[in-house]
Write an enzyme that holds these catalytic residues in place. Structure first.
Site: not given
Length: 964
Positions: A571, A573, A575
């Site tokens: 995604n 970020c 994670e």
């Protein structure tokens, strides 16, 4: 005595701004007159040196220069005008005399001031007593006498139970900045400004400042709700409940709150509100809530902190059988800071448009209709505050044949330009800039141009300056890098099945396609040296901050959902690792455990942690059913698989509380054991929810159903990748056999349970270090809409105090050395190790700690890497180590060149501004692209010489606020 011949303002060449005023001791306000400074100093010289001083050219020249300097000082402080107290001016006169070596004159001036202070006190007109000419202007324009008693009550309440803070000092200093006719808000601002300037003296002043800010919040909300004009902290014990009742009614009336909130037992919930928890906020935390999160009407915030937490708790309890009981349980968790929901949940829970999810992952198909449908989905998801990760690998490469038009494709990059501009245009509902990350696999023929997307040079039509990018790297490519072999680039239009293959199956099929290039069956391809492409990836990462490096095979081989699809990207970020397809948009809901709140008596409190995790998983699972879905593919996917992402924050604070340095074996062990406990309790909580509510729809066939837990899936990665290419610790301490049996028997409520998000914003709310990050600096300046203020490491201050080392000299040294204790000789070595900042921790410790966590996590972690004295070799070793240690993803590279000279603590960036506007892009940890560095320079380390450290504000990357 000869008549004084002092210079006037004109002869001093100083013109004070007309808006600069002087507050006299009786509260009256006068125009700033620099000649009066000259008169005062001349009198001091005459008192010491006699009448001859009145005509002395030495004295006249000194008085003129000193007066000019003092006036310029206040002009610099307040270029747009303002008020300065007479005592502040006299302080500057005293300082000027001392600096000039005029000790006798300075002493006489001090004695003069003291004599006049005694005379004023004897006459009964001291400023500390109420004065009939000092009035306050109310919101309606009326004036009333300043209530010094209330001021003292507010300040003493704000300082209650806090060590090393002085309420009298705050009152006295603040009163110096008040004048007749000052507004009510002006009084509050004076108190806050005074308190926050003292934060560097003692960290507890941040709590004092936050408590003084609450006075503004209470006045604004309570008056708007018709509950009271204002209230002290103590009065809120009685007023929170009626304020809560009025808030729910008005929020529904304004069509901002869900009408179902009125169906709760508001009496019971009002009784559960704990006003004392308002005192737990730091100034930054409370200001962040005020500026970004509180619900408002016509720019008036009518939501108070505990009301907000209860609103979120109610919003997450709408479908519970015992709504009030669960709402109180959820409220307790949020308001205690033991756990914090992600930003979209805090924004929208309990509102009419409850978009509570953080992350959306999509796959873009290789046809024009599908591409623009995907861009449309981006816009709709971004509108409601979702962070986006797009898989662009299926789209054919530049030069590929287009059957429908008998032409050739322009490749992926032109479409990414459109995605970039869409993210800017659809700015998350007007709250902040849209945020998206594009992923591309390393075998894609457009990968080299993809690497250049963020450069500031070249054809701007093939650049995307506002979006994020990430490499989706297969294991086979890393093996070719290690073995220094060739790598072949393909167009997915010629080998579409590579997109859905991973592990040994990918390697087999990839080599078959390579053979076709030698036989002539495949015409469109490019052969490169794997190491050369790897170097360019690292070079661009260093130069532009992108693309990030993430690893395809561990994300898939360790995914519990291998039977249901393929993980094609992470995604925004890095994670989240969930399956995507044309028919499914993956959705994840995030929240984070505050590890620092679970350290008790020098150890991690397993019992408390288990209780927190259990409640947190239930809250996250509730999000799935309550959530608003902007597109049907997202709803279908979320209801089918029900993934959630429970993470952690405050890892560094927990280490401080345990007395462990980040760069140590103890920290590695704590990373391992703490994540094991979170994993243990989270998996069990989801399994117990399955027993209560039912298994998720696609459970059968998953790794869970086979009794394969995240710790077990490491073996699958080891087998597929090869023993020589992986080294991961697999030790454990818990009874995992019991959990395996329970999961096989009861099932799981959620396909995925854990993911560690960045948490930059919600960790600020809780007053702890973000996510799994080391402390960036021990003393630094942040800025928000109210101005600049200091953040200081409270753990460090307390340790230095215990050893008698916290004083003005230490404060100034920390300022000079950018918050680092390493260059300060008198700081003991054990404290230097404990309080090493991010760039003082070797990246191997970050990677090793991440590896120990990764073995317990079914998704991934947002791992920023900090590298000081960056060189090509150091980057190469660090990122190879990340892959070798089994990490699934990495996030930002924060690089500091060996010869960097900038003082990042004094930079005034805008990224930390606590505002409702769009968050600016993070500054690349690299030199500007207008100063290009060749790969050879980069690999030799020369490129590092011009880099700088990102400022403390840049580390809080708000571009991905959905995850935070």
């Amino acid at each position: 005595m000869e008549q004084l011949q002092t210079p006037d303002a004109a002869s001093l060449s100083i013109t004070a701004p007309q808006t600069l005023r002087v507050i006299k001791r009786n509260g009256d306000v006068a125009v700033f007159d620099v000649s009066k400074i000259a008169v005062a100093m001349s009198k001091a010289f005459i008192a010491v040196e006699g009448d001859n001083a009145a005509t002395s050219s030495r004295v006249r020249d000194f008085v003129a220069e000193a007066s000019r300097t003092i006036a310029e000082t206040f002009q610099r402080r307040m270029p747009d005008g303002g008020t300065v107290h007479i005592e502040d001016i006299q302080d500057q006169v005293e300082l000027a005399l001392m600096r000039a070596g005029e000790q006798k004159v300075a002493r006489a001036y001090v004695l003069y001031r003291e004599a006049h202070a005694r005379a004023r006190a004897a006459a009964g007109d001291d400023i500390e007593k109420p004065h009939p000419t000092l009035n306050v202007t109310a919101l309606d324009g009326s004036r009333r006498p300043l209530d010094l008693g209330r001021i003292e009550t507010l300040v003493f309440d704000a300082c209650a139970e806090l060590a090393n803070v002085d309420p009298n000092r705050i009152v006295e200093e603040a009163l110096k900045n008040l004048y007749d006719g000052v507004t009510v808000d002006g009084v509050s601002q004076a108190l806050m400004m005074t308190a926050r300037t003292l934060v560097e003296k003692d960290p507890n002043y941040t709590y004092v400042t936050a408590r003084l800010l609450q006075d503004n919040l209470r006045r604004e909300a309570l008056s708007f709700l018709g509950v009271a004009e204002e209230a002290t902290f103590g009065e809120m014990a009685e007023l929170y409940k009626p304020a809560f009742h009025a808030y729910v009614a008005r929020g529904i009336e304004f069509e901002q709150l869900d009408p179902r909130l009125a169906e709760f037992d508001l009496e019971r919930l009002g009784d559960a509100l704990d006003h004392t928890r308002d005192n737990a906020f730091t100034y930054l935390g409370l200001q962040t809530l005020y500026d970004r999160y509180f619900i408002h009407k016509d720019d008036v915030r009518y939501e108070l902190p505990q009301v907000m937490f209860m609103r979120v708790a109610m919003g997450l309890s709408l479908n519970e059988d015992d709504r009030e009981g669960r709402a109180i349980e959820f409220y307790e968790l949020l308001s205690s800071f033991d756990y914090m929901a992600s930003t979209p949940t805090l924004f929208n829970a309990g509102t009419l448009r409850s978009q509570l999810s953080s992350c959306y992952l999509t796959t873009v198909p290789d046809n024009l209709d599908g591409i623009y449908s995907a861009i449309r989905d981006n816009a709709l998801l971004s509108k409601w505050a979702g962070g986006l990760g797009n898989d662009w690998t299926p789209v054919r490469a530049l030069g590929s044949y287009i059957k429908g038009t008998n032409g050739k494709s322009q490749g992926v990059v032109p479409f990414l330009k459109v995605v970039n501009d869409t993210a800017v245009a659809v700015n998350q509902g007007g709250k902040r800039k849209g945020a998206v990350c594009a992923y591309l696999e390393t075998w894609h023929l457009d990968v080299e141009e993809f690497l250049d997307l963020r450069k500031n040079t070249g054809d701007d039509r093939r650049r995307a300056h506002d979006m994020n990018t990430a490499n989706w790297v297969p294991d086979l490519f890393m093996k070719r890098v290690f073995d220094d072999k060739e790598w072949t680039l393909f167009s997915p239009s010629n080998c579409p099945d590579l997109h859905d293959l991973y592990g040994a199956a990918f390697e087999k099929r990839y080599e078959e396609y390579e053979a076709m290039t030698y036989s002539g069956q495949l015409k469109l391809y490019k052969r490169v040296r794997a190491k050369d492409l790897w170097r360019k990836m690292l070079s661009m990462l260093f130069e532009t901050g992108h693309p990030w490096i993430t690893f395809k095979d561990p994300c898939n081989l360790r995914s519990p959902q291998q039977h249901a699809g393929v993980v094609h990207s992470s995604n925004l970020c890095t994670e989240i690792t969930l399956n995507t397809s044309v028919d499914e948009i993956a959705v994840c809901n995030l929240g984070s455990i505050n590890l620092a709140q679970h350290v008790t008596d020098g150890q991690l409190d397993n019992e408390k942690l288990g209780k927190t995790v259990r409640t947190a998983v239930r809250m996250l699972d509730n999000v799935i059913d309550i959530n608003y879905y902007a597109v049907p593919q997202a709803r279908n996917s979320n209801f089918k698989h029900r993934p959630v992402g429970l993470g952690i924050m405050g890892f560094q604070d927990a280490l401080y509380a345990l007395g462990i340095a980040y760069a140590s074996d103890g920290a590695i062990e704590f990373a391992d054991r703490s994540m094991e406990l979170v994993s243990y309790h989270a998996i069990e909580a989801s399994s117990d929810l399955a027993a209560e509510r039912g298994r998720y729809e696609s459970f059968d066939g998953s790794l869970w159903s086979q009794g394969v837990l995240p710790i077990d899936s490491i073996e699958k990665l080891r087998v597929e990748r090869g023993e020589q290419y992986i080294e991961v610790d697999t030790s454990s301490t818990q009874d995992w056999g019991r959990i395996r049996n329970k999961v096989v028997k009861q099932g799981m409520r959620n396909s995925n349970v854990m993911a560690i998000a960045p948490t930059a914003t919600i960790s600020n709310i809780c007053g702890v270090t973000q996510s799994i990050e080391p402390t960036y600096q021990n003393l630094y300046v942040k800025s928000n809409l109210s101005g600049e203020f200091t953040v200081v490491n409270a753990f460090m201050v307390n340790d230095l105090k215990e050893r008698g080392l916290w004083d003005e000299v230490m404060i100034n040294d920390l300022k000079y050395y950018d918050g680092s204790v390493q260059p300060i000789d008198r700081v003991p070595d054990d404290l230097k190790a404990k309080y090493a900042s991010a760039f003082e921790v070797e990246p191997k410790w970050l990677v090793e700690a991440a590896s120990r966590r990764q073995k317990w996590i079914d998704q991934a972690q947002s791992l920023n890497l900090y590298i000081k004295g960056v060189s090509g070799k150091k980057l190469d070793v660090t990122y190879r180590m990340a892959w070798f240690r089994g990490l699934k993803t990495t996030y930002y590279l924060r690089a500091l060149g060996a010869t960097s000279v900038e003082k990042s603590t004094v930079e005034r960036g805008t990224l930390n501004a606590v505002s409702n506007g769009g968050a600016p892009k993070p500054t690349p940890a690299a030199p500007a692209a207008s100063e290009p560095r060749g790969i050879e320079d980069f690999l030799s380390g020369k490129a590092g010489s011009g880099s700088r450290a990102p400022s403390a504000s840049e580390i809080d990357d708000l571009g991905c606020e959905a995850c935070q």
